[in-house]
Design a protein around this motif. Structure first.
Motif: not given
Ligand code: HEM
Ligand SMILES: [Cu+2]
Length: 550
Positions: A389-393, A400-402, A451-456
């Motif tokens: 997941l590093h450097d993804t959305y 941004h959630y934090v 989150f979904f885009m990043g995990s893809q």
């Protein structure tokens, strides 16, 4: 908890109306504001400055989102896109979120909550403000004289070789650091030296504990950022070779320096937000807070553990497996004191009669959004998951959630909670609640999709992307418009209240801490005589709720 010290309260109402800090005839005119050493006036000046920075950072965010509506160049070139997210990130971090709660709301509330007339070093407080303004002007100038396209992290070797105004921007970050350090020193001295008689450490409001823990990080970590910026500027100007691999330097060393500050810095951002939530939840639950001491000490624990986890930003930088393993383990540790806070806030509300006024709606939003932000932080702390997941959305959504879902939402809770005290006016509650709803919905539309885009596999910092991501990007962009509209309505609602009469009572929400024992807005010297500790903070068993509280 030690027994309270009973003595007559010094409610200002008992002494008739006194000119408040906004209209005091002794301090009239723009010059009296520019040279003020009144912590309340400085708090207000910081507030306008950070709100302006948030507005500018938000404009860049909306531009980024608009460009991401479709893959390929829409109205920005690749270079302009790089500049836009760099400036968005740098402005939001260094000009808005770091000073937002400590320097604006903390400056205003800390002496009031301690029963003091001002901070320990009022002139240093004034100097810190003008140093902040100098840093801000330098940052804005760097936008006008070439811009910066390195990302807010200024990673070498790109930042030492690229053109643009990198030196000006890093200089401004260096200067802004001093404002943060001096504010931290001021607050630490104030908490140690200016507490009202009988106010021991475990009689302090939890907001004070949060600001105190934050000040420790500001003083200990910020100098490291300063040194890192100086080394980067020296490398750009004189090629001293500390980050240049061709002449024996190490570009990854920059990342260690940068994150040794910037991870503790995320606690400079979130601890003050958590501190506000610890004020709002007991007040609107009319309930003594659950586990006062654990909440107080967890702030300090977060501040200290936060110094030993920076390596989790570098799992993919060639870090040794051992180092990565240790940093991953330590990162999980931070979840414990954060979890204690969330558990105690929920336990405080359990079976209590909650009043859903605007500040409480933001506090409840905080709990949900910060919960998601915190839990996804654990995902990213797990080595095998982070490699993917590093450097993804997913990372963009997480912080941004934090930062937005946590700190900014808590900032909005604090702003609505203390607005009547700061300016003596109540705002329109219905509009306040509608704006909060729009912010909550807009925020989740914007960032949950990421989150979904990043995990893809959608990478961050790309102006274009594969077609498969277009629907989610478009939905995220629509969300940013709803979020923007909600924030605008909240701002107009608060600002328009300033045109109305000073109709706020001393204690509109029935709060137990000392700031609610002063006039709304407070008099120039805060209290007449020395305020007394009548009961412990959030002790609703011994507190008589004022009849005019909502
Ligand atoms: C107001 C709503 C906001 C929206 C719509 C927004 C949107 C975005 C987007 C889409 C990116 C990713 C750009 C990319 O990687 O290509 C981004 C990056 C970033 N945002 Fe925000 N953001 C908002 C608020 C904030 C706030 C309050 C902060 C405060 C800390 C913040 C800090 C950052 C940072 C540090 C980056 C990374 C910039 C970089 O990669 O160098 N954002 N934002
Ligand atoms: Cu970190």
């Amino acid at each position: 908890m030690a027994d309270v010290i009973a003595s007559p309260a010094v409610h200002t109402a008992d002494h008739g109306h006194h000119p408040d800090y906004l209209e005091d005839p002794a301090f009239k005119g723009i010059w009296s504001w520019m040279t003020t050493i009144d912590h309340k006036r400085l708090g207000v000046m910081y507030l306008w400055a950070v709100l302006l920075a948030f507005f500018v950072g938000g404009l860049f965010a909306l531009l980024i989102r608009l460009e991401l509506m479709h893959p390929g160049e829409d109205f920005m070139t690749a270079e302009q896109y790089n500049q836009a997210f760099t400036l968005h990130g740098a402005i939001m971090v260094f000009l808005f979120i770091i000073p937002s709660i400590p320097a604006a709301l903390g400056n205003f509330m800390l002496p009031l909550m301690l029963g003091a007339k001002d901070v320990a070093f009022p002139r240093l407080n004034l100097a810190s403000f003008w140093i902040y303004i100098c840093g801000a002007v330098m940052a804005v100038t760097s936008i006008l004289v070439g811009g910066v396209d390195t990302g807010w992290t200024f990673y070498t070797p790109y930042s030492t070789t690229t053109g643009g105004a990198v030196t000006m921007m890093t200089m401004s970050v260096f200067v802004l650091g001093f404002s943060s350090i001096f504010t931290g020193i001021n607050f630490i001295a104030t908490v140690h030296k200016l507490r009202a008689p009988g106010m021991g450490w475990f009689q302090l409001p939890l907001f004070v504990w949060g600001i105190y823990a934050t000040a420790i990080i500001q003083v200990l970590a910020t100098p490291v950022l300063g040194i890192t910026m100086v080394l980067l500027i020296m490398e750009r100007a004189f090629n001293i070779g500390i980050f240049d691999a061709q002449i024996g330097g190490d570009p990854v060393l920059f990342q260690h320096f940068f994150w040794f500050y910037s991870h503790p810095a995320v606690y400079i951002m979130i601890l003050p937000g958590m501190a506000i939530i610890s004020e709002v939840i007991p007040t609107f639950s009319r309930r003594t807070i659950f586990g006062y001491r654990l909440i107080a000490l967890s702030s300090v624990a977060i501040a200290l553990i936060g110094f030993i986890v920076w390596g989790h930003h570098m799992f993919t930088s060639g870090e040794s497996a051992l180092a990565a393993g240790i940093f991953s383990f330590l990162t999980f540790l931070v979840a414990i004191p954060s979890g204690i806070k969330v558990f105690n806030w929920l336990a405080t509300m359990y079976k209590s009669s909650i009043s859903l006024a605007t500040p409480m709606l933001y506090a409840l939003s905080f709990l949900m959004l910060f919960g998601i932000g915190g839990l996804t932080g654990i995902f990213l702390g797990a080595l095998s998951v982070d490699i993917h997941l590093h450097d993804t959305y997913f990372v963009v959504a997480h912080f941004h959630y934090v930062m937005m879902g946590g700190t900014v939402i808590a900032f909005l809770a604090g702003l609505h909670y203390w607005w009547p005290k700061m300016f003596g006016r109540m705002y329109n509650e219905t509009v306040g609640r509608i704006a909060c709803g729009l912010v909550f919905v807009g925020f989740n539309m914007t960032f949950l999709t990421q989150f979904f885009m990043g995990s893809q596999g959608m990478p961050r910092r790309y102006y274009t992307y594969l077609d498969q991501f277009q629907p989610l990007h478009a939905f995220s962009t629509y969300g940013s418009w709803v979020l923007g509209a909600g924030l605008m309505i909240a701002a107009v609602n608060l600002m328009s209240a300033l045109r109305g009469p000073k109709n706020a009572p001393e204690n509109p929400w029935g709060g137990t801490t000392l700031e609610w024992q002063t006039q709304s807005p407070p008099i120039t010297h805060n209290f007449i005589g020395q305020p007394a500790i009548e009961h412990n903070p959030y002790d609703y068993r011994n507190f008589k709720i004022p009849t005019d509280a909502v």
